[in-house]
Design an enzyme around this catalytic site. Sequence first.
Site, PDB file in Angstrom:
ATOM      1  CE  LYS A  43      -4.101  -2.152   0.514  1.00 36.39           C
ATOM      2  NZ  LYS A  43      -4.164  -3.072  -0.397  1.00 36.39           N
ATOM      3  CB  CYS A  44       4.336   1.725   0.282  1.00 33.47           C
ATOM      4  SG  CYS A  44       5.656   2.896   0.267  1.00 33.47           S
TER       5      CYS A  44
END
Length: 170
Positions: A43-44
């Site tokens: 999710k970065c």
Amino acid sequence: MGASQSITENCIHEFTVKDARGKDVNLNAYRGKVLLVINVASKCGFADANYTQLTQLYTRYKSNGLEILAFPCNQFLKKEPGTSQEAQEFVCTRYKAEYPIFGKIRVNGSDAAPVYKFLKAQKSGFLGPRIKWNFTKFLVDEEGRVIQRYSPTTKPLAIENDIKKALRVA
């Protein structure tokens, strides 16, 4: 006594880690290979560029002895919230990753994974040994020693020449 822990291992091959399903993996299996070890997070904001380029590098150089070892980490703003298996499924499905995705770990603090304590002891970053963010990269030679450490903002293709040099390919 401080949080610093003595590292007695001489190379990365002396560690055993967990795969995404929780089974032990002895890193001695990678002896003789050049390794790119990375703490990853799906999710970065750095995920898309890193995963895309890691897949490109692996496809180009796996036959020359490159192995990419990806360790999901939820330690930075909870950017890897799911299970280890979910992280593996995401990377393998979306980015066609064929390199191993291991079990989730912590990279900083007293409960950091021993392999990461070793990596950080071998090469500190710009501001010291702590991992600052997702996608910090360590290039490791065939003998299991850290050659170089790269910041999260360094894209994988930017270190391609270093990888080629470590692999001894033109």
